[in-house]
Write a protein that holds these residues in place. Structure first.
Motif, PDB file in Angstrom:
ATOM      1  N   GLU A   1       0.836  -1.212   0.000  1.00 22.15           N
ATOM      2  CA  GLU A   1       0.000   0.000   0.000  1.00 22.15           C
ATOM      3  C   GLU A   1       0.866   1.255   0.000  1.00 22.15           C
ATOM      4  OE1 GLU A   1      -3.137  -0.100  -0.237  1.00 22.15           O
ATOM      5  OE2 GLU A   1      -3.961  -1.884   0.739  1.00 22.15           O
ATOM      6  N   GLU A   2       1.901   1.240   0.833  1.00 22.29           N
ATOM      7  CA  GLU A   2       2.795   2.397   0.928  1.00 22.29           C
ATOM      8  C   GLU A   2       3.427   2.702  -0.426  1.00 22.29           C
ATOM      9  OE1 GLU A   2       3.639   4.422   3.414  1.00 22.29           O
ATOM     10  OE2 GLU A   2       2.951   3.420   5.239  1.00 22.29           O
TER      11      GLU A   2
ATOM     12  N   ARG B   1       2.548   1.634  -3.442  1.00 18.13           N
ATOM     13  CA  ARG B   1       1.601   1.965  -4.501  1.00 18.13           C
ATOM     14  C   ARG B   1       1.155   3.423  -4.404  1.00 18.13           C
ATOM     15  NH1 ARG B   1      -4.052  -1.160  -5.221  1.00 18.13           N
ATOM     16  NH2 ARG B   1      -4.306  -0.318  -3.118  1.00 18.13           N
TER      17      ARG B   1
ATOM     18  N   ARG C   1       4.951  12.871   2.297  1.00 19.23           N
ATOM     19  CA  ARG C   1       3.607  12.427   2.639  1.00 19.23           C
ATOM     20  C   ARG C   1       2.526  13.153   1.856  1.00 19.23           C
ATOM     21  NH1 ARG C   1       1.885  13.854   8.757  1.00 19.23           N
ATOM     22  NH2 ARG C   1       2.227  16.068   8.613  1.00 19.23           N
TER      23      ARG C   1
ATOM     24  N   GLN D   1       2.418  11.164  -1.347  1.00 18.12           N
ATOM     25  CA  GLN D   1       1.742   9.902  -1.103  1.00 18.12           C
ATOM     26  C   GLN D   1       0.233  10.124  -0.941  1.00 18.12           C
ATOM     27  OE1 GLN D   1       2.720   7.750   2.504  1.00 18.12           O
ATOM     28  NE2 GLN D   1       3.213   5.964   1.262  1.00 18.12           N
TER      29      GLN D   1
ATOM     30  N   LEU E   1      -2.893   8.493  -2.910  1.00 15.80           N
ATOM     31  CA  LEU E   1      -4.038   7.840  -2.266  1.00 15.80           C
ATOM     32  C   LEU E   1      -5.350   8.385  -2.819  1.00 15.80           C
ATOM     33  CD1 LEU E   1      -3.431   7.478   1.565  1.00 15.80           C
ATOM     34  CD2 LEU E   1      -3.740   5.701  -0.148  1.00 15.80           C
TER      35      LEU E   1
ATOM     36  N   LEU F   1      -6.089   7.086  -6.115  1.00 11.63           N
ATOM     37  CA  LEU F   1      -6.481   5.679  -6.034  1.00 11.63           C
ATOM     38  C   LEU F   1      -7.986   5.501  -5.857  1.00 11.63           C
ATOM     39  CD1 LEU F   1      -3.964   3.592  -3.918  1.00 11.63           C
ATOM     40  CD2 LEU F   1      -5.010   2.944  -6.074  1.00 11.63           C
TER      41      LEU F   1
ATOM     42  N   MET G   1      -7.419   2.802   4.179  1.00 12.08           N
ATOM     43  CA  MET G   1      -5.999   2.601   3.827  1.00 12.08           C
ATOM     44  C   MET G   1      -5.167   2.382   5.078  1.00 12.08           C
ATOM     45  SD  MET G   1      -5.184   2.329   0.795  1.00 12.08           S
ATOM     46  CE  MET G   1      -6.624   1.965  -0.188  1.00 12.08           C
ATOM     47  N   ASN G   2      -4.102   1.709   4.870  1.00  9.21           N
ATOM     48  CA  ASN G   2      -3.366   1.181   6.000  1.00  9.21           C
ATOM     49  C   ASN G   2      -2.032   1.883   6.222  1.00  9.21           C
ATOM     50  OD1 ASN G   2      -3.228  -0.553   8.026  1.00  9.21           O
ATOM     51  ND2 ASN G   2      -3.506  -2.389   6.783  1.00  9.21           N
ATOM     52  N   LEU G   3      -1.947   3.125   5.838  1.00  9.13           N
ATOM     53  CA  LEU G   3      -0.654   3.784   5.916  1.00  9.13           C
ATOM     54  C   LEU G   3      -0.389   4.316   7.314  1.00  9.13           C
ATOM     55  CD1 LEU G   3      -0.758   5.780   2.582  1.00  9.13           C
ATOM     56  CD2 LEU G   3       0.042   3.484   3.029  1.00  9.13           C
TER      57      LEU G   3
ATOM     58  N   ASP H   1       2.365  10.078   9.811  1.00 11.40           N
ATOM     59  CA  ASP H   1       3.463  10.787  10.471  1.00 11.40           C
ATOM     60  C   ASP H   1       2.960  11.246  11.825  1.00 11.40           C
ATOM     61  OD1 ASP H   1       5.379  10.549   8.655  1.00 11.40           O
ATOM     62  OD2 ASP H   1       5.208  12.545   7.796  1.00 11.40           O
TER      63      ASP H   1
END
Lengths: 673, 274
Positions: A62-63, A65, A174, A177, A181, A184, B1-3, B6
């Motif tokens: 997941e990270e 992607r 982040r 990212q 997300l 997605l 989501m599983n992130l 921070d």
């Protein structure tokens, strides 16, 4: 050669397994596979805020992607180069996979490079994106932005201090990212990304690694996805590495070893990579993680041992006696036991007791209590150092590799370990020795070519795929390869006797008090050397002996330190005298250098290898003094501080004669023929 | 989501004062020890969010000034207004309770305790459970300890001292001890941080590191800082406003450039017969 057939079996097993699943040919495809087959198993750990944070394979997927799609929205395309600069952190490792998923090419860069070095690599590789650790690296990139015209976008991991920077082309990891997300959530975005991954081919360029190069500018070694995947799969099979391993990632990202061990092998085998909290905490973190698969250059093993020995000096007398007694016993029977040889019952019992009382706690302290396979490479390791680790039951082995080979050229199979050889050819590697003694190899790991450097490619790689290692070596009676030196460095003394500088330097470096040595002698009457003292070891000695000193320079020039080093040089000479080929290269005169050799001054490569020709030029006066009989010499040396400023170091360096031992000249004649 | 997210950024201290408004107002402070006049009729202020430097030659009264601000000395005349509350004199517990933390010219840490414990000690003023609870160390006390530890770990990360987390402070080099002391002061989450010569006795590299930490504390945590420093280069680079003391009197007050070119300041530093 039981070990060899064993790996062949294992390799076949591995192949069958891979074929059954239609073996992925890129690491990004392995990521998809691992998210399915290993799901909740740990893939990555990172110590942050004093606690180990973990990501399972599906979380890692997941990270990667999300970040990958984020990069895509910023405009990263197939074939684009993306620099990765920083310490070993999860997000930088994810950048590798995120870029490769899109067919972009990661270019890891040594994080401690000064700005100009970095500018050369980034410009040469024409990087469009850079993902960096923190403000320090961002500042470097800003300072060289005019020289790297292709660089469009910079992404940072650690936001501290960057809040007020111009964020037109600068993004937080982040945020990128998060953008991924968000994308997605749109219909078909996940499928489109997966399709992009599937487009990747084994023959595509996978990564570009710049060799630090002991001479000239760094060269960009182009490795294909096939190079990475096949080397990793072969390496896994050779050491039977499975998803149950744990490694700690602490070596520079730009080094091929780290790229293979902490990334490619982790993805192909599915094991867990642990990133330390900070570079300074690695030893502590290693102890907590207790990796099963360990990789370190000799200096790391040396540093660990020195630290233990220094502490033992302060231990109580009883503990010290126990420590010495059982280590002496381990020296006697430890290696035979590890090699599966026959050892008497009483000795085994005593060794078992030693394991309980000394070796076990010691291994725990070293962070090696779970170590199954350990490698040392990059430099020759001292036989005593090597034997020490093996004698306490650690399966430490040697490996010989190169960036151009995607690491593996030779490796020692379990049970066939010798301190002075680098082992048998690795799986699928062919080796031959050229007439001039140079080692050549051919393997599936052989690089595509050097980036934008036809000439160097032609010099190194033949039409039919053989690569010149540049190292001189030979096979011993059991088929093990033995390396003596860089082929071009092997010279002759004025008498015609062989002069292998590295061999002599290693003989000196095996003393913990000596950090680095540089030997001279080609075309000269005798061999002479520069010595760098090891501040940790010598400084501790000075402290215990009430020797006051204010600086490295003062300590290095102290008469009592000279006495100690003289004794070491004499001992090294005694050993050299015992070897027919080397007896003529005993060190007649030496000096202790007034400053530490430093990569910032260009004296060492970033991987801590001596740049001999550069040093010869820089310290020409001192070398002359070694040969003209003078006993001291005044020198001024320019030094570069960490922040790039320059200064002048002045010193009067003493030169002393060393004790030499008689050698049998006849044997030298024979050997030289 | 599983992130993994921070960790949240540091919250700026909420003391009901808007950025740029006056946080600390010193009015007509005079302090004397017997016949020695340490401070004479000093007035200046510190605005929220700024880095305010107090400079001056040796014996000018800088440290005395800090000691007045955090209540260690009681001035004979004048008043102090902090966060809108006027006092004749601060008391140390008022100062701490209202969010003033400081570091000392000579490091004042618990030498036998680890870095972690030293910084945890900075949290002790905020511990709500009494000593009995803390001795039982279960339930609420444990929960509280964990919450405090989290803050302390953030500070350790912020100051990049993870590698000395468990090292007794007495064994650390001076530069690192200074950093630990800063950490302990930060642990109190102060709205005003007083630094007494944070860079004394440091080499260039350590000074650069410390400067960066001070700037980061100021920018990222929004902490207002008043510092005393001898290194003029550092002061001019770091601070927003500078007040110059000489023989217990204010001789200049303003932006670094302005102060640098002030004839009175130049005289004080180069020495002119009085």
């Amino acid at each position: 050669m039981g070990g060899v057939s064993a790996w062949r079996e294992a390799a076949k097993g591995g192949e069958r397994l891979e074929q059954a699943r239609v073996a992925p040919d890129t690491l990004a495809k392995y990521l998809l596979l691992n998210a399915e087959r290993f799901r909740g198993r740990p893939a990555m750990r990172y110590k942050d805020y004093g606690i180990w944070q973990s990501w399972s394979w599906d979380e890692q997927f997941e990270e990667v992607r999300a970040f990958s799609i984020g990069l895509q929205t910023l405009g990263l395309k197939r074939g684009d180069r993306i620099a990765v600069i920083g310490a070993n952190r999860p997000r930088l490792y994810w950048t590798f996979a995120a870029a490769q998923a899109l067919g972009a090419v990661p270019v890891p860069v040594y994080a401690d490079s000064v700005a100009e070095e970095m500018a050369y690599v980034l410009d040469h590789a024409e990087v469009k994106f850079a993902v960096v650790e923190d403000q320090e690296q961002v500042d470097k990139l800003i300072s060289i932005s005019e020289q790297v015209s292709h660089l469009e976008t910079v992404i940072y991991d650690e936001p501290r201090g960057l809040r007020d920077y111009d964020h037109t082309n600068l993004h937080a990891y982040r945020d990128v990212q998060a953008a991924g997300l968000k994308r997605l959530e749109e219909n078909g975005a996940a499928e489109a990304w997966r399709a992009e991954v599937e487009k990747g081919k084994g023959s595509d360029l996978g990564v570009m690694l710049y060799t630090s190069g002991t001479t000239g500018k760094p060269k960009g070694v182009m490795l294909s996805n096939d190079n990475l995947v096949r080397s990793a799969v072969n390496g896994n099979a050779f050491d039977r590495l499975t998803e149950k391993e744990t490694v700690i990632a602490y070596l520079p990202l730009a080094w091929v070893g780290d790229h293979l061990f902490s990334y490619a092998q982790a993805y192909t085998a599915g094991f867990c990579v642990a990133c330390p909290e900070r570079a300074e905490t690695v030893n502590e973190d290693r102890r907590e993680i207790a990796p099963t698969y360990v990789f370190a250059p000799p200096r790391v093993f040396e540093g660990l041992l020195t630290a233990i020995m220094v502490r033992m000096e302060d231990a109580s007398r009883f503990k010290k006696a126990m420590f010495d007694y059982f280590l002496a016993h381990a020296r006697k029977v430890g290696e035979p036991i590890l090699n599966g040889e026959k050892v008497g019952l009483w000795d085994r019992v005593k060794y078992g007791l030693g394991e309980f009382l000394v070796y076990g706690p010691l291994k725990n302290r070293l962070g090696m209590s779970r170590m199954r396979v350990g490698y040392t490479a990059g430099e020759a390791i001292g036989p005593e150092l090597f034997s020490f680790y093996r004698s306490i039951g650690l399966n430490l082995k040697q490996l010989y590799g190169q960036t151009e080979a995607t690491v593996y050229i030779t490796a020692q199979p379990d049970g066939e370990i010798r301190p002075d050889t680098v082992g048998l050819p690795s799986p699928e590697v062919e080796i031959r020795i050229a007439d001039n003694g140079e080692v050549l190899y051919r393997s599936p790991g052989v690089f595509i070519r050097y980036y934008k450097n036809e000439e160097a490619t032609r010099e190194t790689k033949t039409e039919d795929g053989w690569v010149h290692t540049g190292d001189a070596g030979f096979f011993d009676a059991d088929g093990h390869l033995k390396i003596i030196d860089r082929a071009k460095d092997v010279g002759k003394l004025a008498s015609g006797a062989l002069f292998a500088p590295k061999y002599i330097e290693n003989a000196l470096k095996f003393f913990p008090d000596i950090q680095e040595a540089v030997a001279f002698g080609h075309g000269r009457d005798y061999c002479a050397a520069f010595v760098n003292i090891d501040l940790a070891s010598v400084g501790n000695w000075a402290e215990r002996n009430n020797l006051a000193y204010a600086s490295y320079q003062e300590l290095a020039g102290h008469p009592r330190i000279y006495e100690i080093i003289s004794a070491h040089v004499a001992e090294a000479n005694r050993r050299l005298a015992a070897e027919p080929l080397m007896a003529a290269s005993q060190i007649r005169r030496f000096l202790v250098l007034h400053k530490e050799l430093d990569p910032d001054d260009g004296e060492l490569t970033r991987t801590q290898k001596v740049r001999r020709s550069f040093i010869a030029e820089r310290y020409g006066e001192l070398i002359e003094a070694l040969y003209d009989g003078s006993t001291e010499k005044y020198v001024e040396t320019q030094v570069t501080y960490e922040d790039g400023r320059k200064g002048i170091l002045r010193a009067t360096v003493r030169i002393v004669d060393a004790e030499v031992y008689p050698a049998e000249t006849e044997e030298i004649q024979e050997a030289a023929e | 989501m599983n992130l993994h997210a921070d960790p949240a950024a540091f919250a700026e201290p909420d003391d009901g004062i808007a950025k740029g408004a006056v946080l600390l107002e010193i009015r007509n402070i005079s302090l004397a020890f017997g016949g020695v006049k340490a401070l004479t009729d000093i007035s200046f202020n510190v605005r929220k969010g700024e880095i305010r430097a107090i400079i001056g030659p040796n014996g000018a009264g800088k440290t005395s000034m800090l000691n007045v601000v955090n209540g260690f000395y009681t001035p004979q005349k004048g008043s102090i207004t902090f966060r809108g509350r006027e006092r004749r004199a601060m008391k140390p517990h008022h100062a701490v309770g209202q969010g003033i933390a400081r570091t000392f010219q000579n490091v004042a840490l618990f030498k036998g305790m680890s870095t972690l414990d030293n910084i945890m000690a900075g949290r002790s003023v905020m511990m709500k459970r009494n000593i009995l609870w803390q001795m039982i160390w279960h339930g609420p006390a444990l929960k509280e300890e964990i919450a405090h530890r989290e803050v302390v770990e953030e500070i350790i990360d912020f100051l990049e001292i993870q590698h000395i987390r468990h090292t007794p402070v007495g064994k650390l080099p001076y530069g690192l001890q200074k950093r630990v002391e800063l950490g302990r002061a930060l642990a109190m989450e102060p709205s005003l941080l007083l630094l007494d010569e944070p860079m004394a006795g440091m080499n260039l590299e350590e000074k650069e590191d410390m400067s960066r930490f001070i700037l980061d504390v100021n920018q990222q945590r929004g902490t207002t800082i008043a510092l005393i420093e001898h290194d003029m280069g550092v002061v001019m680079d770091l601070s927003d406003r500078v007040v110059v003391l000489d023989y217990g009197k204010i001789i200049a007050d303003g932006a670094p450039d302005q102060v640098k070119n002030d004839q009175g300041v130049i005289d004080a530093y180069l020495g002119v017969p009085h």
